[in-house]
Design a protein around this motif. Structure first.
Motif, PDB file in Angstrom:
ATOM      1  N   TYR A 147     -17.015  -9.522  11.481  1.00 51.07           N
ATOM      2  CA  TYR A 147     -16.608  -8.284  12.152  1.00 51.07           C
ATOM      3  C   TYR A 147     -15.323  -7.749  11.536  1.00 51.07           C
ATOM      4  CZ  TYR A 147     -19.836  -8.691  16.087  1.00 51.07           C
ATOM      5  OH  TYR A 147     -20.965  -8.730  16.869  1.00 51.07           O
ATOM      6  N   LEU A 148     -15.106  -6.456  11.686  1.00 49.01           N
ATOM      7  CA  LEU A 148     -13.826  -5.845  11.327  1.00 49.01           C
ATOM      8  C   LEU A 148     -13.626  -4.627  12.206  1.00 49.01           C
ATOM      9  CD1 LEU A 148     -14.384  -2.994   9.582  1.00 49.01           C
ATOM     10  CD2 LEU A 148     -15.051  -4.624   7.841  1.00 49.01           C
ATOM     11  N   THR A 149     -12.393  -4.160  12.263  1.00 51.25           N
ATOM     12  CA  THR A 149     -12.122  -2.867  12.884  1.00 51.25           C
ATOM     13  C   THR A 149     -11.463  -1.985  11.840  1.00 51.25           C
ATOM     14  OG1 THR A 149      -9.921  -3.492  13.716  1.00 51.25           O
ATOM     15  CG2 THR A 149     -11.798  -3.889  15.176  1.00 51.25           C
ATOM     16  N   VAL A 150     -11.804  -0.700  11.872  1.00 51.82           N
ATOM     17  CA  VAL A 150     -11.259   0.239  10.885  1.00 51.82           C
ATOM     18  C   VAL A 150     -10.914   1.530  11.619  1.00 51.82           C
ATOM     19  CG1 VAL A 150     -13.623   0.899  10.175  1.00 51.82           C
ATOM     20  CG2 VAL A 150     -11.683   1.432   8.686  1.00 51.82           C
ATOM     21  N   ASN A 151      -9.718   2.019  11.341  1.00 52.96           N
ATOM     22  CA  ASN A 151      -9.224   3.204  12.035  1.00 52.96           C
ATOM     23  C   ASN A 151     -10.187   4.381  11.852  1.00 52.96           C
ATOM     24  OD1 ASN A 151      -7.475   5.737  12.416  1.00 52.96           O
ATOM     25  ND2 ASN A 151      -6.165   4.090  13.156  1.00 52.96           N
ATOM     26  N   CYS A 152     -10.396   5.142  12.935  1.00 55.10           N
ATOM     27  CA  CYS A 152     -11.340   6.269  12.870  1.00 55.10           C
ATOM     28  C   CYS A 152     -10.908   7.316  11.849  1.00 55.10           C
ATOM     29  CB  CYS A 152     -11.470   6.909  14.250  1.00 55.10           C
ATOM     30  SG  CYS A 152     -12.219   5.797  15.457  1.00 55.10           S
ATOM     31  N   LYS A 153      -9.603   7.345  11.501  1.00 55.29           N
ATOM     32  CA  LYS A 153      -9.130   8.323  10.491  1.00 55.29           C
ATOM     33  C   LYS A 153      -9.310   7.808   9.067  1.00 55.29           C
ATOM     34  CE  LYS A 153      -5.156   8.196  12.616  1.00 55.29           C
ATOM     35  NZ  LYS A 153      -3.732   8.294  12.970  1.00 55.29           N
ATOM     36  N   ASN A 154      -9.591   6.543   8.912  1.00 52.49           N
ATOM     37  CA  ASN A 154      -9.596   5.909   7.585  1.00 52.49           C
ATOM     38  C   ASN A 154     -10.990   6.013   6.947  1.00 52.49           C
ATOM     39  OD1 ASN A 154      -8.964   4.418   5.330  1.00 52.49           O
ATOM     40  ND2 ASN A 154      -8.280   2.590   6.449  1.00 52.49           N
ATOM     41  N   LYS A 155     -11.312   7.246   6.532  1.00 53.63           N
ATOM     42  CA  LYS A 155     -12.678   7.522   6.054  1.00 53.63           C
ATOM     43  C   LYS A 155     -13.007   6.758   4.774  1.00 53.63           C
ATOM     44  CE  LYS A 155     -13.354  10.426   9.393  1.00 53.63           C
ATOM     45  NZ  LYS A 155     -14.023   9.913  10.576  1.00 53.63           N
ATOM     46  N   LEU A 156     -12.002   6.583   3.911  1.00 55.48           N
ATOM     47  CA  LEU A 156     -12.239   5.883   2.637  1.00 55.48           C
ATOM     48  C   LEU A 156     -12.663   4.432   2.882  1.00 55.48           C
ATOM     49  CD1 LEU A 156     -11.999   6.182  -0.440  1.00 55.48           C
ATOM     50  CD2 LEU A 156      -9.650   5.409  -0.256  1.00 55.48           C
ATOM     51  N   ALA A 157     -11.936   3.763   3.770  1.00 50.25           N
ATOM     52  CA  ALA A 157     -12.285   2.370   4.070  1.00 50.25           C
ATOM     53  C   ALA A 157     -13.628   2.298   4.793  1.00 50.25           C
ATOM     54  CB  ALA A 157     -11.182   1.718   4.899  1.00 50.25           C
ATOM     55  N   GLN A 158     -13.865   3.228   5.720  1.00 49.05           N
ATOM     56  CA  GLN A 158     -15.155   3.218   6.431  1.00 49.05           C
ATOM     57  C   GLN A 158     -16.308   3.314   5.450  1.00 49.05           C
ATOM     58  OE1 GLN A 158     -15.302   6.274   9.578  1.00 49.05           O
ATOM     59  NE2 GLN A 158     -13.140   5.901   9.892  1.00 49.05           N
ATOM     60  N   LYS A 159     -16.171   4.222   4.493  1.00 49.26           N
ATOM     61  CA  LYS A 159     -17.238   4.411   3.503  1.00 49.26           C
ATOM     62  C   LYS A 159     -17.445   3.130   2.691  1.00 49.26           C
ATOM     63  CE  LYS A 159     -17.376   6.703  -0.750  1.00 49.26           C
ATOM     64  NZ  LYS A 159     -17.083   7.725  -1.701  1.00 49.26           N
ATOM     65  N   SER A 160     -16.344   2.504   2.316  1.00 46.52           N
ATOM     66  CA  SER A 160     -16.447   1.280   1.517  1.00 46.52           C
ATOM     67  C   SER A 160     -17.177   0.189   2.294  1.00 46.52           C
ATOM     68  CB  SER A 160     -15.047   0.782   1.121  1.00 46.52           C
ATOM     69  OG  SER A 160     -14.399   1.748   0.324  1.00 46.52           O
ATOM     70  N   VAL A 176       0.859  -1.189   0.000  1.00 45.04           N
ATOM     71  CA  VAL A 176       0.000   0.000   0.000  1.00 45.04           C
ATOM     72  C   VAL A 176       0.892   1.234   0.000  1.00 45.04           C
ATOM     73  CG1 VAL A 176      -1.924  -1.153   1.152  1.00 45.04           C
ATOM     74  CG2 VAL A 176      -0.166  -0.008   2.532  1.00 45.04           C
ATOM     75  N   GLU A 177       0.270   2.413  -0.164  1.00 43.47           N
ATOM     76  CA  GLU A 177       1.038   3.664  -0.104  1.00 43.47           C
ATOM     77  C   GLU A 177       1.626   3.813   1.308  1.00 43.47           C
ATOM     78  OE1 GLU A 177       1.616   5.365  -2.676  1.00 43.47           O
ATOM     79  OE2 GLU A 177      -0.015   4.995  -4.085  1.00 43.47           O
ATOM     80  N   SER A 178       2.749   4.534   1.405  1.00 43.66           N
ATOM     81  CA  SER A 178       3.412   4.633   2.712  1.00 43.66           C
ATOM     82  C   SER A 178       2.497   5.252   3.770  1.00 43.66           C
ATOM     83  CB  SER A 178       4.712   5.423   2.588  1.00 43.66           C
ATOM     84  OG  SER A 178       4.460   6.652   1.971  1.00 43.66           O
ATOM     85  N   ASP A 179       1.648   6.217   3.364  1.00 48.01           N
ATOM     86  CA  ASP A 179       0.762   6.831   4.363  1.00 48.01           C
ATOM     87  C   ASP A 179      -0.401   5.921   4.750  1.00 48.01           C
ATOM     88  OD1 ASP A 179      -0.571   7.068   1.941  1.00 48.01           O
ATOM     89  OD2 ASP A 179      -1.406   9.034   2.395  1.00 48.01           O
TER      90      ASP A 179
END
Ligand SMILES: CC(C)(COP(=O)(O)OP(=O)(O)OC[C@H]1O[C@@H](n2cnc3c(N)ncnc32)[C@H](O)[C@@H]1OP(=O)(O)O)[C@@H](O)C(=O)NCCC(=O)NCCS
Length: 158
Positions: free
Chosen positions: A114-127, A20-23
């Motif tokens: 179930y999954l967990t997704v970082n609160c900053k990771n808006k793109l993944a949350q939306k998906s 993935v991208e470094s960020d």
């Protein structure tokens, strides 16, 4: 067309090149570290598009054993990512669309994922939300990059 396959040794050469991208490394580990966490219960899968491996995820069949408040018949979706060269092509969206059917066929006794997704990771949350996961409203605080939303999909309702 997107396909999900169990990872085998035949995929290893290509899987080793995924990144993935470094960020984005705050959201998923490197492929070396992810593969090191795979075992008989935490099963690696590949995402194939046009005969090429474009992404990866783990299905944790023992998710409930190490997560409180999770029903015993639950799976965990972990380390879901699309290789940086293939992002933005709709592959995550298409994979998440076929994921429930794949899980119901291959893990027929399990009723939730179930999954967990970082609160900053808006793109993944939306998906995930677009794919039918719902936010449980609980947070997981054990990640290295801050709190994570805990999301769930009821496979019986799909
Ligand atoms: C999150 C991730 C899996 C999305 O994969 P992807 O194949 O690029 O996503 P898609 O092309 O299917 O796009 C999904 C949605 O995001 C949007 N999107 C994709 N890339 C985008 C970008 N760079 N900027 C804004 N929106 C974007 C798409 O338009 C699409 O929206 P829509 O459903 O409204 O049409 C990918 O960015 C990734 O691997 N990130 C790093 C690892 C990660 O965060 N994993 C999740 C761990 S919980």
């Amino acid at each position: 067309m997107i396909e999900i396959e169990k990872m085998t040794s035949l995929h290893l050469g290509r899987v080793n090149t995924l990144s993935v991208e470094s960020d984005q490394l705050q959201y998923v580990a490197t492929i070396d570290d992810i593969l090191a966490s795979a075992n008989a219960q935490i099963r690696p899968h590949v995402i194939i598009a046009n005969d090429e491996v474009v992404g990866f995820f783990l299905i944790d069949t023992a998710y409930a054993d190490h997560n409180d408040c999770v029903e015993s018949n639950s799976l965990g979706l972990r380390s879901f990512f699309i290789d940086h060269k293939h992002q933005g092509n709709g592959y995550a969206k298409q994979t998440l669309q076929i994921l429930p059917t794949y899980l119901m066929s291959n893990f027929p006794k399990q009723t939730n994922v179930y999954l967990t997704v970082n609160c900053k990771n808006k793109l993944a949350q939306k998906s995930y939300l677009n794919a039918g996961f719902y936010d449980t409203g609980n947070l997981y605080h054990g990640g290295k990059s801050g709190p994570q939303h805990i999301m769930c999909m009821d496979l019986n309702l799909v």
